[in-house]
Every structure is written in C-alpha cells, then in structure tokens.
Design a protein around this motif. Structure first.
Motif, PDB file in Angstrom:
ATOM      1  N   LEU A   1       0.838  -1.206   0.000  1.00 43.15           N
ATOM      2  CA  LEU A   1       0.000   0.000   0.000  1.00 43.15           C
ATOM      3  C   LEU A   1       0.874   1.258   0.000  1.00 43.15           C
ATOM      4  CD1 LEU A   1      -2.817  -1.042   2.499  1.00 43.15           C
ATOM      5  CD2 LEU A   1      -3.120  -0.503   0.065  1.00 43.15           C
ATOM      6  N   GLY A   2       1.969   1.224   0.741  1.00 45.27           N
ATOM      7  CA  GLY A   2       2.876   2.371   0.728  1.00 45.27           C
ATOM      8  C   GLY A   2       3.462   2.609  -0.656  1.00 45.27           C
ATOM      9  N   PHE A   3       3.778   1.516  -1.351  1.00 41.98           N
ATOM     10  CA  PHE A   3       4.312   1.652  -2.707  1.00 41.98           C
ATOM     11  C   PHE A   3       3.238   2.200  -3.656  1.00 41.98           C
ATOM     12  CE2 PHE A   3       6.947  -2.393  -1.619  1.00 41.98           C
ATOM     13  CZ  PHE A   3       7.674  -1.671  -0.691  1.00 41.98           C
ATOM     14  N   ILE A   4       1.986   1.774  -3.444  1.00 44.15           N
ATOM     15  CA  ILE A   4       0.882   2.267  -4.276  1.00 44.15           C
ATOM     16  C   ILE A   4       0.670   3.761  -4.057  1.00 44.15           C
ATOM     17  CG2 ILE A   4      -1.631   2.141  -4.593  1.00 44.15           C
ATOM     18  CD1 ILE A   4      -1.393  -0.889  -4.136  1.00 44.15           C
ATOM     19  N   VAL A   5       0.738   4.205  -2.801  1.00 42.38           N
ATOM     20  CA  VAL A   5       0.621   5.641  -2.509  1.00 42.38           C
ATOM     21  C   VAL A   5       1.701   6.407  -3.250  1.00 42.38           C
ATOM     22  CG1 VAL A   5       0.914   7.369  -0.681  1.00 42.38           C
ATOM     23  CG2 VAL A   5      -0.535   5.362  -0.285  1.00 42.38           C
ATOM     24  N   HIS A   6       2.913   5.873  -3.241  1.00 44.28           N
ATOM     25  CA  HIS A   6       4.034   6.521  -3.929  1.00 44.28           C
ATOM     26  C   HIS A   6       3.760   6.609  -5.431  1.00 44.28           C
ATOM     27  CE1 HIS A   6       8.728   6.959  -3.955  1.00 44.28           C
ATOM     28  NE2 HIS A   6       8.122   7.941  -4.582  1.00 44.28           N
ATOM     29  N   LYS A   7       3.304   5.508  -6.021  1.00 49.17           N
ATOM     30  CA  LYS A   7       3.045   5.478  -7.463  1.00 49.17           C
ATOM     31  C   LYS A   7       1.887   6.406  -7.845  1.00 49.17           C
ATOM     32  CE  LYS A   7       4.614   0.669  -8.043  1.00 49.17           C
ATOM     33  NZ  LYS A   7       5.527   0.771  -9.193  1.00 49.17           N
ATOM     34  N   ALA A   8       0.841   6.434  -7.017  1.00 51.20           N
ATOM     35  CA  ALA A   8      -0.349   7.211  -7.359  1.00 51.20           C
ATOM     36  C   ALA A   8      -0.177   8.699  -7.118  1.00 51.20           C
ATOM     37  CB  ALA A   8      -1.555   6.690  -6.566  1.00 51.20           C
ATOM     38  N   SER A   9       0.623   9.075  -6.131  1.00 57.79           N
ATOM     39  CA  SER A   9       0.761  10.492  -5.759  1.00 57.79           C
ATOM     40  C   SER A   9       2.069  11.123  -6.205  1.00 57.79           C
ATOM     41  CB  SER A   9       0.648  10.641  -4.238  1.00 57.79           C
ATOM     42  OG  SER A   9       1.774  10.069  -3.591  1.00 57.79           O
ATOM     43  N   GLY A  10       3.066  10.263  -6.496  1.00 60.29           N
ATOM     44  CA  GLY A  10       4.397  10.789  -6.790  1.00 60.29           C
ATOM     45  C   GLY A  10       5.163  11.167  -5.543  1.00 60.29           C
ATOM     46  N   GLN A  11       4.589  10.866  -4.352  1.00 58.24           N
ATOM     47  CA  GLN A  11       5.225  11.182  -3.077  1.00 58.24           C
ATOM     48  C   GLN A  11       5.470   9.912  -2.277  1.00 58.24           C
ATOM     49  OE1 GLN A  11       2.118  14.176  -1.665  1.00 58.24           O
ATOM     50  NE2 GLN A  11       3.978  15.088  -0.823  1.00 58.24           N
ATOM     51  N   PHE A  12       6.593   9.842  -1.611  1.00 58.78           N
ATOM     52  CA  PHE A  12       6.811   8.810  -0.604  1.00 58.78           C
ATOM     53  C   PHE A  12       5.684   8.918   0.425  1.00 58.78           C
ATOM     54  CE2 PHE A  12       9.096   7.956   3.548  1.00 58.78           C
ATOM     55  CZ  PHE A  12       9.021   6.568   3.441  1.00 58.78           C
TER      56      PHE A  12
ATOM     57  N   ASN B   1      13.022   0.064   7.741  1.00 63.78           N
ATOM     58  CA  ASN B   1      12.408   0.905   8.767  1.00 63.78           C
ATOM     59  C   ASN B   1      11.631   2.060   8.159  1.00 63.78           C
ATOM     60  OD1 ASN B   1      12.637  -0.032  11.367  1.00 63.78           O
ATOM     61  ND2 ASN B   1      14.758   0.641  11.604  1.00 63.78           N
ATOM     62  N   THR B   2      11.284   1.955   6.876  1.00 64.43           N
ATOM     63  CA  THR B   2      10.525   3.029   6.232  1.00 64.43           C
ATOM     64  C   THR B   2       9.263   2.516   5.532  1.00 64.43           C
ATOM     65  OG1 THR B   2      11.732   2.841   4.124  1.00 64.43           O
ATOM     66  CG2 THR B   2      12.670   4.301   5.792  1.00 64.43           C
ATOM     67  N   THR B   3       8.969   1.229   5.641  1.00 61.26           N
ATOM     68  CA  THR B   3       7.827   0.670   4.921  1.00 61.26           C
ATOM     69  C   THR B   3       6.518   0.985   5.639  1.00 61.26           C
ATOM     70  OG1 THR B   3       8.262  -1.442   6.021  1.00 61.26           O
ATOM     71  CG2 THR B   3       9.121  -1.159   3.789  1.00 61.26           C
ATOM     72  N   ALA B   4       5.413   0.916   4.883  1.00 60.17           N
ATOM     73  CA  ALA B   4       4.121   1.392   5.375  1.00 60.17           C
ATOM     74  C   ALA B   4       3.376   0.386   6.245  1.00 60.17           C
ATOM     75  CB  ALA B   4       3.239   1.786   4.179  1.00 60.17           C
ATOM     76  N   ASP B   5       4.010  -0.737   6.585  1.00 63.21           N
ATOM     77  CA  ASP B   5       3.367  -1.696   7.479  1.00 63.21           C
ATOM     78  C   ASP B   5       3.598  -1.366   8.944  1.00 63.21           C
ATOM     79  OD1 ASP B   5       5.989  -2.279   6.639  1.00 63.21           O
ATOM     80  OD2 ASP B   5       5.872  -4.341   7.322  1.00 63.21           O
ATOM     81  N   GLY B   6       4.306  -0.271   9.236  1.00 61.43           N
ATOM     82  CA  GLY B   6       4.450   0.139  10.621  1.00 61.43           C
ATOM     83  C   GLY B   6       5.822   0.648  10.968  1.00 61.43           C
ATOM     84  N   SER B   7       6.246   1.765  10.368  1.00 60.08           N
ATOM     85  CA  SER B   7       7.606   2.284  10.563  1.00 60.08           C
ATOM     86  C   SER B   7       7.575   3.754  10.942  1.00 60.08           C
ATOM     87  CB  SER B   7       8.419   2.085   9.277  1.00 60.08           C
ATOM     88  OG  SER B   7       8.494   0.727   8.934  1.00 60.08           O
ATOM     89  N   LEU B   8       6.849   4.074  12.011  1.00 61.79           N
ATOM     90  CA  LEU B   8       6.714   5.462  12.432  1.00 61.79           C
ATOM     91  C   LEU B   8       7.354   5.693  13.791  1.00 61.79           C
ATOM     92  CD1 LEU B   8       2.965   6.192  11.577  1.00 61.79           C
ATOM     93  CD2 LEU B   8       4.973   6.684  10.166  1.00 61.79           C
ATOM     94  N   TYR B   9       7.815   6.915  13.999  1.00 58.07           N
ATOM     95  CA  TYR B   9       8.116   7.442  15.319  1.00 58.07           C
ATOM     96  C   TYR B   9       6.921   8.284  15.756  1.00 58.07           C
ATOM     97  CZ  TYR B   9      13.254   6.672  15.023  1.00 58.07           C
ATOM     98  OH  TYR B   9      14.517   6.145  14.944  1.00 58.07           O
ATOM     99  N   PHE B  10       6.563   8.204  17.021  1.00 55.87           N
ATOM    100  CA  PHE B  10       5.602   9.164  17.574  1.00 55.87           C
ATOM    101  C   PHE B  10       5.709   9.180  19.086  1.00 55.87           C
ATOM    102  CE2 PHE B  10       2.401   5.627  16.324  1.00 55.87           C
ATOM    103  CZ  PHE B  10       2.689   4.862  17.432  1.00 55.87           C
ATOM    104  N   SER B  11       5.207  10.251  19.670  1.00 54.01           N
ATOM    105  CA  SER B  11       5.167  10.397  21.121  1.00 54.01           C
ATOM    106  C   SER B  11       3.733  10.221  21.599  1.00 54.01           C
ATOM    107  CB  SER B  11       5.663  11.795  21.522  1.00 54.01           C
ATOM    108  OG  SER B  11       4.726  12.784  21.091  1.00 54.01           O
TER     109      SER B  11
END
Length: 467
Positions: A181-192, A244-254
């Motif tokens: 899904l993260g790759f699809i977002v990249h392809k569809a929007s042109g944005q990571f 550590n950058t894939t869309a299956d769960g690679s976020l930092y947050f507080s």
C-alpha cells in the motif's frame, strides 16, 4: 521511576462535590499507577508511556526509563516506534488519495504492479487494506532483515510468494499487503507515503514529532528499544535502514502525538465522513460473513460495547491504542520491550476506569463437539513429535513454520501429553469456528486456541501458559 501527569480536571475546587470528584480521581489514578507498575515489574518492561482520554479529559503518564543506559525517564514527549499501529495512518494516506480520485479501492494490484503474477489480477486495494488479499506475510524468519530492499525489490519478493487463499475468501494478517500500500501511494501520488502523511496528516493535526523512522537522524527524546534474551535485558536487533521506512508500521511518535490523533479520529478529522465509515466497517468476506477488521483497525467489542483497537510490535517496541466507544474512553500504551504486552496494561486501566470493560475470565462450557477436542489432541501430538506439516495448518500465518512449530515441539516435549482439557469458549469469526481450551499438563495449566476453517483444517493454533 519518573511520572508525568498532564491531567486537567474540569471541576471547581470550591464546592464539596468538586472536592469529592478530585479525591475520587486521585484515588483512581493511584490505582492505575499501581496497576501499571505491577505489570511493568511482572513483564520486565524498562519504560512505559500511558495516555488516557476519559470523556475528553486527558491524562498522560510516564513510567520507568526510555533509555536504561543513561537513566532517561519516560515522559509524554518520549519518542517510541509504532509497529503496526502505523497501519491506521497508512490506511488514512490511501483514503486521502481515494478522495483525490488517484486511487480506487476496486483497483486491481496489476494496475500498479504490471510485473505481478497473473494470480494477483483479482486482488484489489481494498483486499490489501483489510488483510484479505491472500498475500503471505514477508516478515518471517527466512526474510533477510539486513538487506536494504528497494520498493521494487520488496515488491518482486512478494510476487514470488504463493497466495495463501483466493482474494476475499479469508482473513490473514499480512504486513506485505501494507508495505505494498505504501508503494501504491508513492506510485499514485508521486510522493513517498511518509512525506504525504507529514504534509496532510501530521502537520495539520499538530503531531509535531510523528515521522518515519530514521536511525541516522538526531531525534530528540528518542527511546531505546529492548528485548529479553534468556531473561536478560538486551538492545533491540538491528535491521536495514530501508526496512524501517515501509508502510506496514515504521513510524516514530510520542504520546502527545497519539493524543492528538485520538482526538482527530473522534471528530473524524483529515478525511470525509464516508471515508471514515469505510475505515471503521468490518470487512465482508466472499461468503457474506463479516470479519472484525476494517482498514487498519480491529473492530471489536468489550462488555457488549464497541471497541476499536490496534496493536504494534517492532524492533524492541510495543504499542496499543484502544478506543472504548461506549464508555467514551481511549487508552494508549507505549512500551520499549519486544516481549511487552501493552494490551494487558490497557485492559487493566480500562477495568479500573469502567468495571464493565473488565476482560471476562472464561469458565468451562459444555463440549458438544468431541471431534474438535480430538483435532486439538492430534495437533498437540503432531507438534510434539515434529510431524505437523504446513498442509495441516493450511491457513496459518506465514512464519508458523519452521520457527513456531519448532518452539512448540521443544515446549511440548518437556510437558508431555496433556492430562485434562476443558472447553472455555466457542465462537465464530468470519467463516471459521474458534475454540479456547484449558489444557492441563501435570501441574501446569495452559490456554490453547484452535481455529477450524470450513473445510475442517486447522486455521489457527496457539498455546500459552496461564500466569
């Protein structure tokens, strides 16, 4: 052990009623503190952040250490890793592009991955969001976590995995699907996808420290992740930076970020109401039955009241976000230990705040299906003997073989044959029948979960010691 309380009690201290409310709140918070500390000690968790939103009143607490080596305490500003709690943000990114007309939920994956195998032609974006694609999970023991895969390489890796079932016919959790899904977002929007989230979700909602993981960057207040190895606390395992950058769960947050996110979900911000309706509706399988998962959210209930939740686990961190809608209560727990059980902490807090939300202790019920009990015994015997095959657990999540099977073989060899089994629960989930048994091995008591698919084969198995 450091604590932080940012609660704002919306009462006036001048009246007797107000003083009683403050006193009651203080007593309850002391009970919550005891509950959290007891679980931390039992589970050997170095640090925990807790967020409670009770009828709009926010409490945040930090317990223990974000960094054991430097004795840095946990606060509401401590940065944790998301694990799969990040999936709800990936789903949001996809739905933003659906609203933009750049993605359709019915789009076949071959639209975005022309090199995909022909077997993917009937898999859609919706199937990825709901874990009903049949694409196996790539995060198994055979996966090379030290390799810096590009998006194209990881997609090609997924192409080579045989599908577990026909699209839409079953549910099976797949990190692969959300990475795609993260790759699809990249392809569809042109944005990571992380840049899209930063611009259209994190910044508008004021989530100033939420971001994609980057271990090379200087990240203020970043916690260290830990794991228990033979009972000893160790640092987390290293993985390749791009994993550590894939869309299956690679976020930092507080915790502060997640409190803002919880408020956004409650008021249905960032997306249109119809998008939220789709996100929070259980998926309908091909059979017509519902499975309790939407887009990046488990759609459950507790005490007859709706519960929307998701957990996360990655690289020495665990997370849990639970929204008890019927009680107007949300609980968020972040921990920096791979073996932590933050859902248990969240459930303990929920019980204190609202006793209706206590997890029910299962008790024996009549067992009218002796063939199912026999199937459980056969599964235990085969695991102990090392003769259980993938065909016996045709629908089990990828990764059960060889690691989990070998683990159960070793444990069951020590325990020997069971001396007693009692049925505690029977329910239907999607098309499957799910059973919970209490199994006694001598003086040891375990809970065994067994799932049976419509074809009679085992779809799920787990065995856990009762503490």
């Amino acid at each position: 052990m450091a604590d932080e309380d940012s609660r704002t009690d919306q009462v006036h201290a001048g009246s007797g009623q107000a003083r009683d409310q403050v006193a009651s709140s203080t007593v309850r918070m002391l009970e919550i503190d005891r509950e959290v500390r007891a679980e931390m000690a039992r589970q050997k968790i170095p640090g925990v952040a807790v967020g409670i939103v009770d009828h709009g009143v926010v409490t945040t607490r930090g317990y223990g250490f974000a960094n054991v080596e430097h004795n840095v305490p946990v606060t509401a500003d401590t940065i944790f890793q998301s694990g799969s709690v990040g999936k709800m943000f990936t789903a949001t990114a996809v739905m933003l592009l659906v609203e933009d007309g750049k993605i359709a939920l019915a789009d076949p994956l071959t639209k975005y991955f022309p090199a995909a195998p022909a077997s993917w032609e009937k898999i859609t974006v919706r199937h990825l969001l709901t874990h009903t694609s049949g694409i196996p999970d790539y995060t198994t023991d055979t996966f090379d976590y030290r390799k810096d895969y590009t998006e194209g390489e990881l997609a090609t890796f997924a192409f080579a995995m045989p599908l577990e079932f026909a699209a839409g016919s079953r549910w099976n959790y797949s990190n692969t699907g959300y990475a795609l899904l993260g790759f699809i977002v990249h392809k569809a929007s042109g944005q990571f996808y992380g840049d899209l989230l930063a611009k259209r979700v994190f910044q508008p909602l004021g989530m100033t420290t939420a971001r994609i993981i980057n271990e090379a960057d200087i990240v203020p207040n970043r916690a260290a992740g830990y794991q228990l190895v033979d009972g000893q606390l160790k640092n987390q395992d290293w993985v390749a930076p791009k994993l550590n950058t894939t869309a299956d769960g690679s976020l930092y947050f507080s915790m502060r970020d997640l409190i803002l996110w919880e408020a956004a979900v409650k008021r249905r911000a960032a997306l249109k109401p119809e998008s939220w309706e789709q996100i929070l509706t259980p998926v309908q399988l091909n059979s017509g039955k519902r499975y309790p998962y939407g887009f990046g959210w488990f759609i459950d209930e507790r005490g007859g009241l709706p519960l929307h939740q998701h957990g996360g686990s990655w690289q020495g961190f665990k997370a849990q976000l639970s929204r008890f809608l019927g009680s107007d209560l949300s609980i968020i727990v972040l921990a920096n230990l791979a073996q932590a059980d933050p859902a248990r902490i969240a459930d303990g807090i929920a019980r204190i705040v609202d006793p209706r939300l206590a997890v029910r202790t299962p008790t024996a019920i009549p067992d009218a299906e002796p063939l199912v009990a026999a199937k459980l015994r056969q599964t235990l015997d085969a695991l102990r003997a090392g003769t259980l095959t993938p065909a016996d657990l045709a629908y089990a999540r990828a990764g059960f073989f060889p690691a989990a099977a070998e683990y159960y073989k070793e444990q069951l060899a020590k325990l020997g044959p069971p001396t007693k089994s009692v049925l505690l629960e029977r329910r239907e989930v999607g098309d499957d029948r799910m059973y919970l048994y209490e199994i006694t091995f001598g003086e040891r008591v375990y809970h065994a979960r067994l799932g049976l698919a419509p074809d009679g084969r085992v779809s799920q198995f787990s065995l856990r010691a009762e503490k």
